[in-house]
Design a protein around this motif. Structure first.
Motif, PDB file in Angstrom:
ATOM      1  N   ARG A  56       9.559  18.349  -4.048  1.00 46.32           N
ATOM      2  CA  ARG A  56       9.522  17.599  -2.794  1.00 46.32           C
ATOM      3  C   ARG A  56      10.688  16.622  -2.699  1.00 46.32           C
ATOM      4  O   ARG A  56      11.378  16.572  -1.680  1.00 46.32           O
ATOM      5  CB  ARG A  56       8.189  16.866  -2.653  1.00 46.32           C
ATOM      6  CG  ARG A  56       8.079  16.078  -1.372  1.00 46.32           C
ATOM      7  CD  ARG A  56       6.695  15.483  -1.170  1.00 46.32           C
ATOM      8  NE  ARG A  56       6.732  14.445  -0.149  1.00 46.32           N
ATOM      9  CZ  ARG A  56       6.740  14.663   1.163  1.00 46.32           C
ATOM     10  NH1 ARG A  56       6.716  15.901   1.628  1.00 46.32           N
ATOM     11  NH2 ARG A  56       6.777  13.657   2.012  1.00 46.32           N
ATOM     12  N   ILE A  57      10.927  15.843  -3.743  1.00 43.15           N
ATOM     13  CA  ILE A  57      12.059  14.897  -3.699  1.00 43.15           C
ATOM     14  C   ILE A  57      13.374  15.651  -3.623  1.00 43.15           C
ATOM     15  O   ILE A  57      14.270  15.271  -2.862  1.00 43.15           O
ATOM     16  CB  ILE A  57      12.020  13.917  -4.895  1.00 43.15           C
ATOM     17  CG1 ILE A  57      10.894  12.905  -4.697  1.00 43.15           C
ATOM     18  CG2 ILE A  57      13.361  13.203  -5.075  1.00 43.15           C
ATOM     19  CD1 ILE A  57      10.740  11.872  -5.786  1.00 43.15           C
ATOM     20  N   LEU A  58      13.512  16.745  -4.357  1.00 40.70           N
ATOM     21  CA  LEU A  58      14.751  17.526  -4.283  1.00 40.70           C
ATOM     22  C   LEU A  58      15.002  18.015  -2.863  1.00 40.70           C
ATOM     23  O   LEU A  58      16.135  17.973  -2.374  1.00 40.70           O
ATOM     24  CB  LEU A  58      14.694  18.707  -5.247  1.00 40.70           C
ATOM     25  CG  LEU A  58      14.677  18.376  -6.734  1.00 40.70           C
ATOM     26  CD1 LEU A  58      14.565  19.659  -7.552  1.00 40.70           C
ATOM     27  CD2 LEU A  58      15.891  17.577  -7.147  1.00 40.70           C
ATOM     28  N   GLU A  59      13.948  18.445  -2.201  1.00 40.29           N
ATOM     29  CA  GLU A  59      14.110  18.933  -0.832  1.00 40.29           C
ATOM     30  C   GLU A  59      14.413  17.796   0.138  1.00 40.29           C
ATOM     31  O   GLU A  59      15.237  17.949   1.033  1.00 40.29           O
ATOM     32  CB  GLU A  59      12.875  19.712  -0.385  1.00 40.29           C
ATOM     33  CG  GLU A  59      12.953  20.274   1.011  1.00 40.29           C
ATOM     34  CD  GLU A  59      14.071  21.281   1.256  1.00 40.29           C
ATOM     35  OE1 GLU A  59      14.152  21.797   2.396  1.00 40.29           O
ATOM     36  OE2 GLU A  59      14.889  21.563   0.359  1.00 40.29           O
ATOM     37  N   LEU A  60      13.770  16.657  -0.029  1.00 36.63           N
ATOM     38  CA  LEU A  60      14.094  15.508   0.814  1.00 36.63           C
ATOM     39  C   LEU A  60      15.557  15.115   0.652  1.00 36.63           C
ATOM     40  O   LEU A  60      16.244  14.813   1.638  1.00 36.63           O
ATOM     41  CB  LEU A  60      13.186  14.322   0.468  1.00 36.63           C
ATOM     42  CG  LEU A  60      11.718  14.450   0.878  1.00 36.63           C
ATOM     43  CD1 LEU A  60      10.887  13.341   0.244  1.00 36.63           C
ATOM     44  CD2 LEU A  60      11.561  14.453   2.398  1.00 36.63           C
ATOM     45  N   LEU A  61      16.054  15.142  -0.576  1.00 27.89           N
ATOM     46  CA  LEU A  61      17.458  14.811  -0.828  1.00 27.89           C
ATOM     47  C   LEU A  61      18.397  15.842  -0.219  1.00 27.89           C
ATOM     48  O   LEU A  61      19.437  15.490   0.339  1.00 27.89           O
ATOM     49  CB  LEU A  61      17.707  14.679  -2.330  1.00 27.89           C
ATOM     50  CG  LEU A  61      17.030  13.492  -3.007  1.00 27.89           C
ATOM     51  CD1 LEU A  61      17.144  13.614  -4.526  1.00 27.89           C
ATOM     52  CD2 LEU A  61      17.593  12.172  -2.503  1.00 27.89           C
ATOM     53  N   ARG A  62      18.031  17.121  -0.309  1.00 26.98           N
ATOM     54  CA  ARG A  62      18.870  18.172   0.277  1.00 26.98           C
ATOM     55  C   ARG A  62      18.963  17.990   1.780  1.00 26.98           C
ATOM     56  O   ARG A  62      20.051  18.050   2.371  1.00 26.98           O
ATOM     57  CB  ARG A  62      18.308  19.559  -0.065  1.00 26.98           C
ATOM     58  CG  ARG A  62      19.240  20.699   0.385  1.00 26.98           C
ATOM     59  CD  ARG A  62      18.504  22.027   0.444  1.00 26.98           C
ATOM     60  NE  ARG A  62      17.430  22.036   1.423  1.00 26.98           N
ATOM     61  CZ  ARG A  62      17.602  22.152   2.755  1.00 26.98           C
ATOM     62  NH1 ARG A  62      18.811  22.256   3.275  1.00 26.98           N
ATOM     63  NH2 ARG A  62      16.566  22.155   3.572  1.00 26.98           N
ATOM     64  N   ILE A  63      17.826  17.724   2.414  1.00 26.23           N
ATOM     65  CA  ILE A  63      17.819  17.545   3.868  1.00 26.23           C
ATOM     66  C   ILE A  63      18.599  16.282   4.251  1.00 26.23           C
ATOM     67  O   ILE A  63      19.383  16.294   5.203  1.00 26.23           O
ATOM     68  CB  ILE A  63      16.380  17.494   4.417  1.00 26.23           C
ATOM     69  CG1 ILE A  63      15.701  18.861   4.223  1.00 26.23           C
ATOM     70  CG2 ILE A  63      16.374  17.103   5.892  1.00 26.23           C
ATOM     71  CD1 ILE A  63      14.199  18.841   4.479  1.00 26.23           C
ATOM     72  N   ARG A  64      18.401  15.199   3.515  1.00 26.58           N
ATOM     73  CA  ARG A  64      19.147  13.969   3.829  1.00 26.58           C
ATOM     74  C   ARG A  64      20.643  14.180   3.660  1.00 26.58           C
ATOM     75  O   ARG A  64      21.446  13.708   4.476  1.00 26.58           O
ATOM     76  CB  ARG A  64      18.662  12.798   2.956  1.00 26.58           C
ATOM     77  CG  ARG A  64      19.330  11.491   3.302  1.00 26.58           C
ATOM     78  CD  ARG A  64      19.023  11.057   4.731  1.00 26.58           C
ATOM     79  NE  ARG A  64      19.755   9.838   5.076  1.00 26.58           N
ATOM     80  CZ  ARG A  64      20.295   9.617   6.256  1.00 26.58           C
ATOM     81  NH1 ARG A  64      20.164  10.504   7.240  1.00 26.58           N
ATOM     82  NH2 ARG A  64      20.962   8.501   6.488  1.00 26.58           N
TER      83      ARG A  64
END
Length: 180
Positions: A56-64
């Protein structure tokens, strides 16, 4: 697409069909170097596997990172089932919404690394340490640096522009090197 190797076509087709990629265009470019395409594919299909930060954090970072790099296709795609439209809005307005304190710190990290890395002083790292272990902080740094760099690199290629590519496609260029 028809000129890609069968393995590259397989990766691109499967990724688009699974919703991992909003568009095949960047993957077609990555296919110039088969090992890079395999690496990106492995990272996307195993999102969060072996990560201390979690998918989840990895995906939030990718999107940001995509938002910061103004990459519309990457901003639109979702590679982790937990990410909602509300989560994505929270990335644009930190401190609002349902992001956890740890997720908010991760977003603050990528924002500062992107805009003002000098502001990441001892006090900032002490605050990070309240939410992450040292190992997680190292993973966070590598993840953000890699994601930001890739988004920026892709956009230097102007792959979504309307002009002819500066570097024309040539099958002889795939996995090749020039001798010095």
């Amino acid at each position: 697409m028809e000129e890609l190797s069968s393995r590259s076509r397989e990766i691109v087709d499967a990724g688009v069909a699974a919703g991992l990629y909003a568009t095949p265009v960047p993957l077609q470019i990555f296919a110039y170097r088969s090992a890079q395409l395999e690496q990106v594919n492995m990272a996307r299909t195993h999102m969060g596997a072996g990560s201390l930060l979690g998918g989840r954090i990895l995906e939030l970072l990718r999107i940001r990172s995509a938002q910061l790099g103004e990459c519309e296709p990457c901003s639109q795609s979702r590679k982790h089932d937990s990410i909602t439209d509300e989560d994505v809005v929270c990335l644009l307005a930190p401190g609002h919404g349902t992001l956890t304190a740890q997720e908010q710190m991760a977003v603050e990290f990528i924002d500062l690394l992107s805009a003002d890395h000098h502001a990441m002083d001892d006090d900032f790292y002490k605050r990070l340490g309240e939410h992450f272990t040292a190992a997680q902080i190292i993973e966070l740094g590598f993840t953000c640096a890699g994601s930001m760099g890739l988004h920026r690199f892709i956009h230097t290629l102007n792959i979504y522009g309307d002009s002819a590519p500066v570097i024309e496609y040539g099958q002889d260029q795939v996995d090749s090197a020039k001798a010095d």
